[in-house]
Design a protein around this motif. Structure first.
Motif, PDB file in Angstrom:
ATOM      1  N   MET A 152      50.635  54.081 119.405  1.00  0.00           N
ATOM      2  CA  MET A 152      50.479  55.020 120.518  1.00  0.00           C
ATOM      3  C   MET A 152      51.811  55.092 121.252  1.00  0.00           C
ATOM      4  N   VAL A 153      52.367  56.287 121.329  1.00  0.00           N
ATOM      5  CA  VAL A 153      53.593  56.504 122.102  1.00  0.00           C
ATOM      6  C   VAL A 153      53.162  57.097 123.437  1.00  0.00           C
ATOM      7  N   THR A 154      53.382  56.351 124.490  1.00  0.00           N
ATOM      8  CA  THR A 154      52.935  56.755 125.821  1.00  0.00           C
ATOM      9  C   THR A 154      54.058  56.511 126.818  1.00  0.00           C
ATOM     10  N   HIS A 155      54.595  57.575 127.396  1.00  0.00           N
ATOM     11  CA  HIS A 155      55.659  57.426 128.383  1.00  0.00           C
ATOM     12  C   HIS A 155      55.109  56.849 129.687  1.00  0.00           C
ATOM     13  N   HIS A 156      55.935  56.043 130.321  1.00  0.00           N
ATOM     14  CA  HIS A 156      55.506  55.399 131.562  1.00  0.00           C
ATOM     15  C   HIS A 156      55.181  56.414 132.655  1.00  0.00           C
ATOM     16  N   VAL A 181      48.150  47.240 116.110  1.00  0.00           N
ATOM     17  CA  VAL A 181      48.313  48.311 117.088  1.00  0.00           C
ATOM     18  C   VAL A 181      49.543  48.057 117.944  1.00  0.00           C
ATOM     19  N   GLY A 182      50.291  49.129 118.220  1.00  0.00           N
ATOM     20  CA  GLY A 182      51.446  49.028 119.104  1.00  0.00           C
ATOM     21  C   GLY A 182      51.473  50.180 120.086  1.00  0.00           C
ATOM     22  N   VAL A 183      51.849  49.893 121.330  1.00  0.00           N
ATOM     23  CA  VAL A 183      51.986  50.914 122.364  1.00  0.00           C
ATOM     24  C   VAL A 183      53.429  50.887 122.849  1.00  0.00           C
ATOM     25  N   PHE A 184      54.091  52.044 122.815  1.00  0.00           N
ATOM     26  CA  PHE A 184      55.522  52.091 123.112  1.00  0.00           C
ATOM     27  C   PHE A 184      55.854  53.271 124.017  1.00  0.00           C
ATOM     28  N   ASN A 185      56.832  53.047 124.864  1.00  0.00           N
ATOM     29  CA  ASN A 185      57.380  54.124 125.681  1.00  0.00           C
ATOM     30  C   ASN A 185      58.455  54.891 124.925  1.00  0.00           C
ATOM     31  N   ASP A 186      59.209  54.183 124.092  1.00  0.00           N
ATOM     32  CA  ASP A 186      60.310  54.819 123.361  1.00  0.00           C
ATOM     33  C   ASP A 186      60.601  54.010 122.100  1.00  0.00           C
ATOM     34  N   ILE A 187      61.439  54.561 121.239  1.00  0.00           N
ATOM     35  CA  ILE A 187      61.756  53.914 119.972  1.00  0.00           C
ATOM     36  C   ILE A 187      62.544  52.632 120.185  1.00  0.00           C
ATOM     37  N   VAL A 242      64.653  72.583 123.559  1.00  0.00           N
ATOM     38  CA  VAL A 242      65.332  71.425 124.160  1.00  0.00           C
ATOM     39  C   VAL A 242      64.337  70.275 124.171  1.00  0.00           C
ATOM     40  N   PHE A 243      64.465  69.372 123.197  1.00  0.00           N
ATOM     41  CA  PHE A 243      63.530  68.260 123.070  1.00  0.00           C
ATOM     42  C   PHE A 243      63.856  67.170 124.088  1.00  0.00           C
ATOM     43  N   GLU A 244      62.807  66.656 124.715  1.00  0.00           N
ATOM     44  CA  GLU A 244      62.952  65.558 125.668  1.00  0.00           C
ATOM     45  C   GLU A 244      61.956  64.459 125.313  1.00  0.00           C
ATOM     46  N   ALA A 245      62.235  63.266 125.783  1.00  0.00           N
ATOM     47  CA  ALA A 245      61.296  62.152 125.670  1.00  0.00           C
ATOM     48  C   ALA A 245      60.961  61.731 127.090  1.00  0.00           C
ATOM     49  N   GLY A 282      57.776  62.340 130.432  1.00  0.00           N
ATOM     50  CA  GLY A 282      56.498  62.897 130.823  1.00  0.00           C
ATOM     51  C   GLY A 282      55.577  63.056 129.628  1.00  0.00           C
ATOM     52  N   HIS A 283      55.015  64.252 129.482  1.00  0.00           N
ATOM     53  CA  HIS A 283      54.103  64.534 128.368  1.00  0.00           C
ATOM     54  C   HIS A 283      54.816  65.257 127.228  1.00  0.00           C
ATOM     55  N   ASP A 284      56.123  65.222 127.229  1.00  0.00           N
ATOM     56  CA  ASP A 284      56.932  65.836 126.169  1.00  0.00           C
ATOM     57  C   ASP A 284      57.379  64.737 125.208  1.00  0.00           C
ATOM     58  N   TYR A 285      56.844  64.759 123.985  1.00  0.00           N
ATOM     59  CA  TYR A 285      57.130  63.717 123.003  1.00  0.00           C
ATOM     60  C   TYR A 285      57.885  64.259 121.790  1.00  0.00           C
ATOM     61  N   ARG A 286      58.416  65.463 121.891  1.00  0.00           N
ATOM     62  CA  ARG A 286      59.049  66.068 120.723  1.00  0.00           C
ATOM     63  C   ARG A 286      60.226  65.242 120.221  1.00  0.00           C
ATOM     64  N   ALA A 287      61.028  64.703 121.127  1.00  0.00           N
ATOM     65  CA  ALA A 287      62.195  63.919 120.713  1.00  0.00           C
ATOM     66  C   ALA A 287      61.792  62.575 120.117  1.00  0.00           C
ATOM     67  N   ASP A 288      60.590  62.090 120.440  1.00  0.00           N
ATOM     68  CA  ASP A 288      60.137  60.794 119.925  1.00  0.00           C
ATOM     69  C   ASP A 288      59.647  60.879 118.487  1.00  0.00           C
ATOM     70  N   LEU A 289      59.207  62.049 118.072  1.00  0.00           N
ATOM     71  CA  LEU A 289      58.470  62.150 116.816  1.00  0.00           C
ATOM     72  C   LEU A 289      59.288  61.819 115.569  1.00  0.00           C
ATOM     73  N   PRO A 290      60.487  62.398 115.351  1.00  0.00           N
ATOM     74  CA  PRO A 290      61.220  62.040 114.126  1.00  0.00           C
ATOM     75  C   PRO A 290      61.481  60.545 113.974  1.00  0.00           C
ATOM     76  N   PRO A 291      62.005  59.860 115.009  1.00  0.00           N
ATOM     77  CA  PRO A 291      62.263  58.424 114.809  1.00  0.00           C
ATOM     78  C   PRO A 291      60.995  57.596 114.650  1.00  0.00           C
ATOM     79  N   PHE A 292      59.927  57.924 115.363  1.00  0.00           N
ATOM     80  CA  PHE A 292      58.696  57.142 115.237  1.00  0.00           C
ATOM     81  C   PHE A 292      58.016  57.382 113.897  1.00  0.00           C
ATOM     82  N   LEU A 293      58.004  58.609 113.411  1.00  0.00           N
ATOM     83  CA  LEU A 293      57.403  58.853 112.105  1.00  0.00           C
ATOM     84  C   LEU A 293      58.182  58.131 111.008  1.00  0.00           C
ATOM     85  N   ARG A 294      59.487  58.143 111.115  1.00  0.00           N
ATOM     86  CA  ARG A 294      60.290  57.411 110.133  1.00  0.00           C
ATOM     87  C   ARG A 294      59.974  55.919 110.182  1.00  0.00           C
TER      88      ARG A 294
END
Length: 675
Positions: free
Chosen positions: A516-520, A492-498, A578-581, A583-595
């Motif tokens: 789990m991707v969870t922003h601070h 298991v890993g918990v990350f704020n960003d890639i 406009v994707f951001e990483a 708060g609760h906006d994780y759209r910009a995180d998804l491509p790099p984390f899925l890869r």
């Protein structure tokens, strides 16, 4: 009798004044910097609610202290008001000492019980009520000896005391803000004057409700004191409980009306998407066994945003491997979760989903929403060689779908078990990925409650990517905080960003399967009922706080609870396209984390093109839904217009056939009516 009435009036006035002093002292803390910026209305809600709640809590505790002082004096209604007033000051001093003693004896520890936290916080409020009672009582005592404590001089003294307490609080808040030397990432966009005015309005409304509750509780306690043994003061708590019960019933009835309206909006058709999709690989198409009308708004949006092979080839600059599959089962698909699961998997099999290399099982958010960026990114990264299945369990926004968590958890568990059962009879099987966002992360995690990571491994889940997991997820708490034999923390890993993922060594990254991707600064991941009684880890030592959490913010039971509630709401603010990483906006995180997590091959340039394509699609979809969302402007009308313009003879023939059919039906109806 007159002396008794004077004493009761004095007790009520002092309790109210003590609450006002405490609430006024806490007003500046309501303006402290928190996880997100706040509007004037947000600040008004924070200021108004915290003022009313603290005033009510402290007044109630002070009323209890005074009642106990009256009983200890053992002179009942015959006690002289001035003598009782001074006796009550002594009781307030004892309350301060007891409250401080409780806080010292019950200092916060790791993994402490809720009872310990409640006791400590109760001590905090007890000492606050005692101090406020001393201040209010001192003001009353300072008034002229022959005057009532409600005299003008007493009122002025109370205003001075409350104002002084607020001024000290503001000075301390400004000193703390010096800790944020680099400033806050998002400055609060508030006007103190406007927010205070709005806060006063909120306070007046809430206070009005409080007055009504007080009046009702007094009537109940008065009636009970006449028919049952004991003074009216003894039955006052019962009156409060009766009033709260009545309010709760009324609130529940009103909430049900609102919920039905919200759910009706989710099940209704959007004009912009009132035509079923053409691709046989999605639910709702003419080839599907899932009827398009049953899919609800979010399901129809999901199937209409499919990434087609030609688009995948254009973005990835490589030929697509297969046509992606998207399956969605709405609440209206069947009466029970088991039936919905069965029909959805039949549709998945029909569309060839089990033949893809990747199968993503999604637990949606409260409304049934599935993150388009997550599904689209997987389709791009796998070159179309994937299938996605999602099942709706609620039709309300996540904050008001908490009563559906258990149903969502059980349904997702049924889905996982049914998928594994069908795969057990096949030769080659796809790799299984679980995805959940917000409430969907909670429900899909708690499907493995009390089974740790071992439960995921045993059933054959290869990977999981969860974004914005709510604080209340019990599985997350068990896996991350408890020492359990069924948990392998290396998985298991918990990350704020890639960047945090990339900072790990190769061996550690290779072992992680569930992320789990969870922003601070995601209020959804940090908000919980425990904020009322316990200082959270993220508000620990200011020097060690993660980025995004102001170093100046401090924990105050009621204030922090309300502020984080507002932060949770504001964390989900997004701009379409406009994707951001953040708060609760994780759209910009998804491509790099899925890869990274799934080990899929893609260059940095391809990742950039994927993000641009997903942003463009989201902007286009938003514009389409807005422009074609009204009656007469929907997709069906747009299609008819284009057919009419491109092939008028086809349009006219179809229209004539439809008209003749309607006339024939009318004649049948008239014939039946005559007979």
């Amino acid at each position: 009798m007159s002396r008794s009435k004077d004493l009761r009036r004095l007790m009520a006035r002092r309790a109210t004044d003590a609450g006002l002093v405490a609430a006024a002292a806490g007003v500046p803390d309501g303006f402290q910097r928190t996880l997100t910026s706040r509007s004037n209305l947000d600040q008004a809600i924070v200021s108004g609610l915290t003022f009313v709640i603290e005033q009510g809590v402290v007044s109630t505790i002070q009323e209890t202290i005074q009642s106990l002082a009256l009983r200890v004096a053992n002179e009942g209604s015959g006690l002289d008001p001035r003598t009782w007033s001074r006796f009550s000051l002594g009781a307030d001093g004892v309350a301060v000492a007891v409250g401080l003693g409780l806080q010292s004896a019950l200092r916060q520890t790791e993994q402490e019980s809720t009872a310990r936290a409640v006791g400590r916080t109760g001590g905090r409020f007890l000492s606050l009520a005692g101090i406020s009672g001393v201040v209010a009582g001192g003001v009353h005592e300072a008034a002229e000896a022959g005057r009532s404590p409600t005299s003008r001089s007493s009122r002025i003294g109370l205003v001075v005391a409350a104002g002084s307490a607020a001024a000290v609080g503001e000075y301390r808040r400004r000193r703390r803000e010096r800790l944020d030397e680099s400033g806050h990432s998002e400055e609060t966009e508030i006007s103190a004057v406007r927010s205070l005015v709005l806060g006063v309005a909120v306070s007046i409304g809430a206070t009005g409700m409080g007055r009504a509750e007080g009046w009702f509780s007094c009537r109940v306690s008065d009636v009970l004191s006449r028919v049952l043994p004991g003074d009216e003061l003894i039955w006052r708590p019962v009156g409060h409980l009766a009033a709260l019960g009545l309010f709760a019933l009324g609130g529940r009835a009103g909430a049900q009306v609102v919920f039905r309206r919200i759910e009706g909006g989710q099940f209704g058709f959007e004009a912009a998407l009132d035509v079923p999709p053409l691709e046989r690989e999605v639910s709702g198409s003419s080839a599907s066994i899932v009827p398009y009308p049953t899919m609800a708004k979010m399901g129809r949006r999901m199937v209409w945003t499919l990434r087609r092979p030609e688009e995948i080839g254009r973005v990835m600059d490589e030929n697509a491997v297969a046509h992606p599959v998207r399956i969605y089962g709405g609440l209206a698909l069947a009466d029970t979760p088991a039936e919905r699961v069965s029909i959805a998997l039949d549709d998945l099999e029909r569309a060839g989903g089990f033949d893809r290399s990747w199968l993503m099982l999604v637990s949606p958010t409260g409304t049934g929403y599935v993150n388009y960026a997550a599904v689209g990114a997987l389709e791009f990264l796998t070159k179309g060689d994937c299938a996605t299945v999602a099942l709706q369990y609620s039709a309300r926004p996540s904050p008001i779908s908490l009563d559906r968590v258990n149903e969502g958890r059980e349904q997702f568990r049924l889905l996982v078990d049914a998928v594994m059962s069908r795969l057990s009879t096949r030769g080659s099987v796809p790799r299984i990925v679980i995805f959940g966002e917000s409430l969907g992360a909670w429900t899909s995690q708690d499907a493995f409650l009390h089974r740790g990571t071992e439960g995921l491994v045993e059933v054959g889940v290869d990977h999981a990517v969860w974004i914005g997991t709510p604080y209340e997820s019990k599985w997350k708490s068990q896996v991350l905080k408890e020492d359990r034999s069924d948990v392998d923390r290396s998985l298991v890993g918990v990350f704020n960003d890639i960047g945090e993922w990339d900072a790990l060594d190769d061996e550690t990254r290779a072992g992680i399967r569930y992320v789990m991707v969870t922003h601070h600064n995601d209020g959804v991941a940090l908000f919980g009922a425990s904020l009322l009684v316990r200082q959270p880890d993220w508000l620990g030592d200011p020097a060690e706080r993660p980025p995004g959490v102001p170093r100046s913010q401090r924990w105050i039971p009621v204030t922090t609870f309300v502020q984080t509630l507002i932060d949770m709401k504001n964390a989900a603010r997004v701009v379409p396209g406009v994707f951001e990483a953040d708060g609760h906006d994780y759209r910009a995180d998804l491509p790099p984390f899925l890869r990274a997590v799934l080990g899929l091959e893609a260059t940095s340039e391809q990742l950039e093109r994927i993000t641009l394509a997903l942003e463009a699609e989201e902007a286009l979809r938003t514009e389409w839904l807005t422009r074609h969302g009204s009656t007469g402007q929907g997709m069906a009308n747009e299609l008819l217009r284009r057919i009419r313009d491109a092939a008028p003879e086809v349009y006219e023939a179809a229209f004539a056939e439809l008209r003749d059919d309607m006339r024939a039906r009318q004649e049948v109806w008239e014939s039946n009516r005559r007979s």
